[in-house]
Every structure is written in C-alpha cells, then in structure tokens.
Design an enzyme around this catalytic site. Structure first.
Site, PDB file in Angstrom:
ATOM      1  N   THR A 105       0.813  -1.216   0.000  1.00 19.87           N
ATOM      2  CA  THR A 105       0.000   0.000   0.000  1.00 19.87           C
ATOM      3  C   THR A 105       0.850   1.273   0.000  1.00 19.87           C
ATOM      4  O   THR A 105       1.977   1.269   0.496  1.00 19.87           O
ATOM      5  CB  THR A 105      -0.909  -0.021   1.254  1.00 19.87           C
ATOM      6  OG1 THR A 105      -1.509   1.255   1.421  1.00 19.87           O
ATOM      7  CG2 THR A 105      -0.123  -0.328   2.530  1.00 19.87           C
ATOM      8  N   ASP A 106       0.253   2.353  -0.506  1.00 23.28           N
ATOM      9  CA  ASP A 106       0.926   3.658  -0.448  1.00 23.28           C
ATOM     10  C   ASP A 106       1.166   4.111   0.996  1.00 23.28           C
ATOM     11  O   ASP A 106       2.028   4.937   1.270  1.00 23.28           O
ATOM     12  CB  ASP A 106       0.121   4.734  -1.203  1.00 23.28           C
ATOM     13  CG  ASP A 106      -1.337   4.875  -0.780  1.00 23.28           C
ATOM     14  OD1 ASP A 106      -1.749   4.235   0.208  1.00 23.28           O
ATOM     15  OD2 ASP A 106      -2.074   5.641  -1.443  1.00 23.28           O
ATOM     16  N   GLU A 107       0.397   3.537   1.930  1.00 23.76           N
ATOM     17  CA  GLU A 107       0.504   3.984   3.327  1.00 23.76           C
ATOM     18  C   GLU A 107       1.860   3.674   3.950  1.00 23.76           C
ATOM     19  O   GLU A 107       2.210   4.246   4.981  1.00 23.76           O
ATOM     20  CB  GLU A 107      -0.590   3.342   4.176  1.00 23.76           C
ATOM     21  CG  GLU A 107      -1.973   3.759   3.744  1.00 23.76           C
ATOM     22  CD  GLU A 107      -3.006   3.661   4.867  1.00 23.76           C
ATOM     23  OE1 GLU A 107      -2.614   3.591   6.038  1.00 23.76           O
ATOM     24  OE2 GLU A 107      -4.198   3.658   4.542  1.00 23.76           O
ATOM     25  N   TYR A 142      -1.694  -0.376  11.201  1.00 28.19           N
ATOM     26  CA  TYR A 142      -1.918  -1.082   9.933  1.00 28.19           C
ATOM     27  C   TYR A 142      -0.742  -0.858   8.991  1.00 28.19           C
ATOM     28  O   TYR A 142      -0.135  -1.810   8.480  1.00 28.19           O
ATOM     29  CB  TYR A 142      -3.231  -0.605   9.273  1.00 28.19           C
ATOM     30  CG  TYR A 142      -3.299  -0.941   7.796  1.00 28.19           C
ATOM     31  CD1 TYR A 142      -3.494  -2.243   7.367  1.00 28.19           C
ATOM     32  CD2 TYR A 142      -3.130   0.056   6.821  1.00 28.19           C
ATOM     33  CE1 TYR A 142      -3.530  -2.558   6.002  1.00 28.19           C
ATOM     34  CE2 TYR A 142      -3.171  -0.243   5.463  1.00 28.19           C
ATOM     35  CZ  TYR A 142      -3.367  -1.562   5.063  1.00 28.19           C
ATOM     36  OH  TYR A 142      -3.392  -1.855   3.715  1.00 28.19           O
ATOM     37  N   LYS A 161       2.146  -3.423   7.363  1.00 25.10           N
ATOM     38  CA  LYS A 161       2.340  -3.635   5.922  1.00 25.10           C
ATOM     39  C   LYS A 161       3.789  -3.325   5.521  1.00 25.10           C
ATOM     40  O   LYS A 161       4.379  -4.029   4.705  1.00 25.10           O
ATOM     41  CB  LYS A 161       1.375  -2.764   5.117  1.00 25.10           C
ATOM     42  CG  LYS A 161      -0.088  -3.126   5.252  1.00 25.10           C
ATOM     43  CD  LYS A 161      -0.461  -4.487   4.692  1.00 25.10           C
ATOM     44  CE  LYS A 161      -0.409  -4.564   3.193  1.00 25.10           C
ATOM     45  NZ  LYS A 161      -0.882  -5.897   2.701  1.00 25.10           N
TER      46      LYS A 161
HETATM   47  P1  NAD Z   1     -10.319  -6.858   2.460  1.00 19.96           P
HETATM   48  O1  NAD Z   1     -10.342  -6.521   3.897  1.00 19.96           O
HETATM   49  O2  NAD Z   1     -11.532  -6.595   1.633  1.00 19.96           O
HETATM   50  O3  NAD Z   1      -9.976  -8.410   2.278  1.00 19.96           O
HETATM   51  C1  NAD Z   1      -9.004  -9.076   3.045  1.00 19.96           C
HETATM   52  C2  NAD Z   1      -9.233 -10.574   2.905  1.00 19.96           C
HETATM   53  O4  NAD Z   1      -8.206 -11.253   3.626  1.00 19.96           O
HETATM   54  C3  NAD Z   1     -10.572 -11.046   3.474  1.00 19.96           C
HETATM   55  O5  NAD Z   1     -11.211 -11.918   2.566  1.00 19.96           O
HETATM   56  C4  NAD Z   1     -10.178 -11.787   4.758  1.00 19.96           C
HETATM   57  O6  NAD Z   1     -11.083 -12.826   5.116  1.00 19.96           O
HETATM   58  C5  NAD Z   1      -8.811 -12.322   4.379  1.00 19.96           C
HETATM   59  N1  NAD Z   1      -7.956 -12.605   5.540  1.00 19.96           N
HETATM   60  C6  NAD Z   1      -7.737 -11.801   6.614  1.00 19.96           C
HETATM   61  N2  NAD Z   1      -6.909 -12.413   7.474  1.00 19.96           N
HETATM   62  C7  NAD Z   1      -6.580 -13.621   6.917  1.00 19.96           C
HETATM   63  C8  NAD Z   1      -5.742 -14.678   7.318  1.00 19.96           C
HETATM   64  N3  NAD Z   1      -5.067 -14.651   8.478  1.00 19.96           N
HETATM   65  N4  NAD Z   1      -5.630 -15.765   6.518  1.00 19.96           N
HETATM   66  C9  NAD Z   1      -6.326 -15.821   5.336  1.00 19.96           C
HETATM   67  N5  NAD Z   1      -7.137 -14.834   4.918  1.00 19.96           N
HETATM   68  C10 NAD Z   1      -7.254 -13.747   5.701  1.00 19.96           C
HETATM   69  O7  NAD Z   1      -9.041  -6.135   1.858  1.00 19.96           O
HETATM   70  P2  NAD Z   1      -8.766  -5.513   0.419  1.00 19.96           P
HETATM   71  O8  NAD Z   1      -9.198  -4.110   0.423  1.00 19.96           O
HETATM   72  O9  NAD Z   1      -9.269  -6.449  -0.615  1.00 19.96           O
HETATM   73  O10 NAD Z   1      -7.175  -5.513   0.419  1.00 19.96           O
HETATM   74  C11 NAD Z   1      -6.441  -6.630  -0.095  1.00 19.96           C
HETATM   75  C12 NAD Z   1      -4.958  -6.354   0.045  1.00 19.96           C
HETATM   76  O11 NAD Z   1      -4.617  -5.163  -0.667  1.00 19.96           O
HETATM   77  C13 NAD Z   1      -4.481  -6.130   1.468  1.00 19.96           C
HETATM   78  O12 NAD Z   1      -3.222  -6.730   1.610  1.00 19.96           O
HETATM   79  C14 NAD Z   1      -4.361  -4.626   1.597  1.00 19.96           C
HETATM   80  O13 NAD Z   1      -3.389  -4.258   2.559  1.00 19.96           O
HETATM   81  C15 NAD Z   1      -3.923  -4.257   0.190  1.00 19.96           C
HETATM   82  N6  NAD Z   1      -4.295  -2.915  -0.242  1.00 19.96           N
HETATM   83  C16 NAD Z   1      -5.594  -2.536  -0.302  1.00 19.96           C
HETATM   84  C17 NAD Z   1      -5.922  -1.289  -0.777  1.00 19.96           C
HETATM   85  C18 NAD Z   1      -7.348  -0.843  -0.882  1.00 19.96           C
HETATM   86  O14 NAD Z   1      -7.566   0.332  -1.175  1.00 19.96           O
HETATM   87  N7  NAD Z   1      -8.332  -1.700  -0.706  1.00 19.96           N
HETATM   88  C19 NAD Z   1      -4.923  -0.410  -1.200  1.00 19.96           C
HETATM   89  C20 NAD Z   1      -3.594  -0.815  -1.094  1.00 19.96           C
HETATM   90  C21 NAD Z   1      -3.297  -2.081  -0.651  1.00 19.96           C
HETATM   91  O1  DAU Z   2      -4.340   3.966   0.609  1.00 18.19           O
HETATM   92  C1  DAU Z   2      -4.478   2.580   0.605  1.00 18.19           C
HETATM   93  C2  DAU Z   2      -5.240   2.159   1.837  1.00 18.19           C
HETATM   94  O2  DAU Z   2      -6.570   2.618   1.658  1.00 18.19           O
HETATM   95  C3  DAU Z   2      -5.238   0.656   2.066  1.00 18.19           C
HETATM   96  O3  DAU Z   2      -3.923   0.244   2.317  1.00 18.19           O
HETATM   97  C4  DAU Z   2      -6.133   0.298   3.262  1.00 18.19           C
HETATM   98  O4  DAU Z   2      -6.222  -1.102   3.420  1.00 18.19           O
HETATM   99  C5  DAU Z   2      -7.505   0.856   3.014  1.00 18.19           C
HETATM  100  O5  DAU Z   2      -8.346   0.624   4.131  1.00 18.19           O
HETATM  101  C6  DAU Z   2      -7.444   2.349   2.722  1.00 18.19           C
HETATM  102  O6  DAU Z   2      -7.059   3.099   3.884  1.00 18.19           O
HETATM  103  P1  DAU Z   2      -7.671   4.552   4.159  1.00 18.19           P
HETATM  104  O7  DAU Z   2      -7.500   4.863   5.588  1.00 18.19           O
HETATM  105  O8  DAU Z   2      -7.167   5.523   3.161  1.00 18.19           O
HETATM  106  O9  DAU Z   2      -9.204   4.273   3.769  1.00 18.19           O
HETATM  107  P2  DAU Z   2     -10.559   4.614   4.515  1.00 18.19           P
HETATM  108  O10 DAU Z   2     -11.659   4.285   3.581  1.00 18.19           O
HETATM  109  O11 DAU Z   2     -10.622   4.049   5.888  1.00 18.19           O
HETATM  110  O12 DAU Z   2     -10.477   6.208   4.653  1.00 18.19           O
HETATM  111  C7  DAU Z   2     -10.278   7.044   3.513  1.00 18.19           C
HETATM  112  C8  DAU Z   2     -10.249   8.477   3.991  1.00 18.19           C
HETATM  113  O13 DAU Z   2     -11.564   8.842   4.428  1.00 18.19           O
HETATM  114  C9  DAU Z   2      -9.335   8.731   5.191  1.00 18.19           C
HETATM  115  O14 DAU Z   2      -8.778  10.031   5.065  1.00 18.19           O
HETATM  116  C10 DAU Z   2     -10.279   8.681   6.383  1.00 18.19           C
HETATM  117  C11 DAU Z   2     -11.576   9.221   5.811  1.00 18.19           C
HETATM  118  N1  DAU Z   2     -12.827   8.694   6.391  1.00 18.19           N
HETATM  119  C12 DAU Z   2     -12.970   7.346   6.458  1.00 18.19           C
HETATM  120  C13 DAU Z   2     -14.140   6.798   6.967  1.00 18.19           C
HETATM  121  C14 DAU Z   2     -14.301   5.294   7.084  1.00 18.19           C
HETATM  122  C15 DAU Z   2     -13.843   9.562   6.744  1.00 18.19           C
HETATM  123  O15 DAU Z   2     -13.709  10.799   6.642  1.00 18.19           O
HETATM  124  N2  DAU Z   2     -15.007   9.024   7.232  1.00 18.19           N
HETATM  125  C16 DAU Z   2     -15.196   7.677   7.371  1.00 18.19           C
HETATM  126  O16 DAU Z   2     -16.270   7.250   7.860  1.00 18.19           O
END
Ligand code: NAD
Ligand code: DAU
Length: 338
Positions: A128-130, A153, A157
C-alpha cells in the site's frame, strides 16, 4: 500456472480472481481465505458457478504453517499472490494492533518461508501507499522513498514489505512488491470511505467525514488495479517494487459532495465527526516506473469509476443488506458447509 491467491474472498482479491479467470484459461487458482468479517464468499458466487474446474476455495489462515505447506505441495503451486490482510486503519487504532501484526507480518512470513521449500516461481506481495507515511500539501513518493508508516496497519504492511524483500536478497525468493493507492469499486466492504458514503446516501443516512474532510486520498478503480497486477505478473523483474496509482487525488469532502450530487441529495447529509487519531494528511505516488517499464496506465477515470460503483451498490442492495447485518455469515453454512 497453479496460483495460490490468499485473501481472495475480500474486495480486491475477489475482483482479481474474477479478472484472471475471465482473461485466460491458463490459470488454476486456489483461494485461501480465513473468512474474517471482510471476507465474503458471496463476492465469488458467479466464479464458483462458471469456473469450477479452474478455481477452488479453501477456508484457512495464512498463519497456519501446515496448511500452507500442504497446499503448496498438493496443488503444485507455482505462484503466490498475497492479498490476505487485516486492512482497516480505524480498526488497527481502535481495536488493537495484535491481529494486524499476526496476519500482516506473521502470515506473510509463513507464506514466504513455506514458499521457499516449494517450487515457487513468483511471489507478489500486495502492499500500500501507506507504507511511505503522510505527505503535506506538496510532494510525491517514488519507490525509492523512505518507508515511514504512521499507524499500526501501515506499520504492519511496511514490515511485511521489508521481510519479503529480505527473502529476495537472502534466498533469491522470487518476490515482487506492488504498492497501491486507495481502490474503489464493487464488493468493497462498507466500512471504507466510498462504499460507506454510497450506501449511506442510498439509505438517506448521514455521511460521516473525519475532521474537516480536507485529507487527500489517491483513488484507483479496482479493475485497473487488477490489470496492473496481471501485467506485473507477466512482465516485471523479480526483486522490484512498483507503485500503482493514478493521479486522481481528492479531498474526502469532495468525494462526499460528488456522491451526494450523483444522488441529487443535499450537502446537509454530511456530518463532520471526530478525526482519526494520527490521521495521514495526503498520499501521492509516482507511477512512472510501472508505466515506463511495463506499459501500464490507468484506464478508468475517477468519475466513470464512481458512476460504475454507485450503479453496482444501487443494484446489489441484497449484498449490502447482508454485509451490513452480518447476515451473509449464514450463507457459508448453507452453501458451503463452513
Ligand atoms: P479486504 O479486507 O476486503 O480483504 C481481506 C481478505 O483477507 C478477506 O477476505 C479476509 O477474510 C482475508 N484474511 C484476513 N486475514 C486472513 C488470514 N489470516 N488468513 C487468510 N485470509 C485472511 O481487503 P482488500 O481491500 O481487498 O485488500 C487486499 C490487500 O490489498 C491487502 O493486503 C491490503 O493491505 C492491500 N491494499 C488494499 C488497498 C485498498 O484500497 N483496498 C490499497 C492498497 C493495498
Ligand atoms: O491507501 C491505501 C489504503 O486505503 C489501504 O492500504 C487500506 O487497506 C484501506 O483501508 C485504505 O485506507 P484509508 O485509511 O485511506 O481508507 P478509509 O476508507 O478508511 O479512509 C479514507 C479516507 O476517508 C481517510 O482520510 C479517512 C476518511 N474517512 C474514512 C471513513 C471510514 C472519513 O472521513 N469518514 C469515514 O467514515
């Protein structure tokens, strides 16, 4: 190619499995997922029907060493793509970091070390960018930027990234890391910003915005991200890190206002609420490396992706209702005996 996809019942993993199976019949996919609150087999119902010979779901934990070892051996796994993670920043702050450390770091360690004893040709760590930490109003992260995560988190990562890279350097394990900006699209669990705002707008509920809503996130439509991972699988060099982003940067308040506009609803539905602790201000990544080396570019602009996402959530009210009520857990027993 036999691929172990972990976390494939989650948001990006399920989109990726569907993408890969639709694209080519070269792949046999094992989906290993623990089915935590954010894993949902309903996300893959159509996949199960159409591709039963090329797809198999196994319930399990990536920290379960024996299970991972057996899968790699019994299914002659050649590639691992690790999506599995605890993913919600707020949970890592409010509910404790232990589970994040367990799954995101120890789980990654299990996949890497068990992968070493198999015949793995490719291991992709979905990051992730985080991991780069927070930017002010100016600046951009490249793959060479220092890792400086700020919340439990992102710290977990970043640790996983470093561990994966150490396996490349030390053992020559075929690791590639992709760092993505914030994905949006169908099947995203509605605790995250965009699906939460859309589903609340549909139900005429308040849209909660942290602080003053001026924090900036960079957005990618999930199908674009899946295409990037596919291109990385096929074209990239081992041991490399690739940023995957778009330049589509928005303040959270802009996202909320745009969503309300699309629903023809007033801004009075927005509620400013307590800010996230240590809230990262802005993320921004330079994606010229993947563009120049692999030829990937974002294809779907933010508004088109948002329209598609709004349509999907509007047409899938049953999915939303089940997910929001926890009802879907009952499906596991009914359909899959889990
Ligand atoms: P998500 O929370 O929707 O899905 C995570 C999945 O992992 C779920 O199906 C959960 O059941 C499974 N899981 C959790 N713990 C587990 C374990 N111990 N063993 C096996 N399975 C397990 O997440 P997502 O948004 O689909 O993200 C997927 C990946 O991409 C993550 O690694 C996240 O850090 C990364 N990522 C997500 C974003 C985003 O914006 N969604 C951005 C950057 C990176
Ligand atoms: O940037 C990549 C990341 O994006 C992934 O690595 C993470 O797994 C994913 O959860 C996500 O993290 P963020 O913290 O950016 O996403 P989130 O949707 O939780 O929040 C996005 C922005 O919105 C953040 O600035 C917090 C804000 N927010 C979030 C929620 C849930 C609100 O203002 N209100 C809300 O209710």
């Amino acid at each position: 190619m036999n691929i172990l996809v972990t976390g494939g019942a989650g948001f990006i993993g399920s989109n990726f499995i569907r993408y890969l199976l639709d694209l080519s019949d070269e792949y046999f996919i094992i989906n290993l997922d623990k089915l935590t609150y954010s894993g949902n087999l309903e996300n893959l119902k159509d996949v199960k029907k159409g591709f039963s010979e090329r797809y198999k779901f196994l319930k399990g934990d990536i920290c379960d060493r024996e299970k991972v070892r057996d899968i790699i051996k019994n299914y002659q796994i050649e590639a691992i793509i690790n999506f599995a993670a605890e993913t919600h920043v707020d949970r890592s702050i409010k509910e404790g970091s232990k589970l994040f450390i367990r799954t995101n770091i120890l789980g990654t360690e299990t996949l890497l070390s068990e992968g070493l004893s198999g015949n793995i040709r490719l291991y992709i760590q979905i990051s992730t960018d985080e991991v780069y930490g927070s930017l002010g109003e100016e600046g951009i992260f490249t793959e060479k930027s220092v890792l400086s995560p700020t919340n439990p988190y992102s710290a977990s990562k970043a640790s996983a990234d470093l561990l994966a890279l150490s396996y490349f350097r030390t053992f020559g394990f075929p690791v590639i890391i992709v760092r993505s900006c914030n994905n949006f699209g169908p099947y995203r669990f509605p605790e995250k910003l965009i699906p939460l705002l859309i589903t609340n707008a549909i139900e005429d509920k308040y849209l909660p915005i942290y602080g003053e809503g001026r924090n900036v996130r960079e957005w990618i439509f999930v199908e674009d991200f899946c295409r990037a991972v596919y291109m990385v699988m096929n074209k990239s060099k081992l041991g490399e890190v690739y940023n995957i982003s778009t330049g589509f940067q928005k303040r959270n308040i802009e996202v909320a206002e745009l969503i309300l506009k699309k629903f023809n609803k007033g801004k009075d539905l927005i509620r400013f609420v307590e800010d996230r602790k240590g809230h990262d201000w802005r993320y921004s990544m330079d994606f010229s490396k993947i563009k120049n080396e692999i030829g990937w570019n974002p294809g779907i602009d933010f508004e088109r992706g948002l329209d598609d996402t709004i349509r999907w959530y509007s047409e899938n009210s049953r999915w939303v209702k089940n997910v929001k009520s926890g009802e879907y857990l009952k499906y596991y027993e009914k359909y899959y005996g889990l």
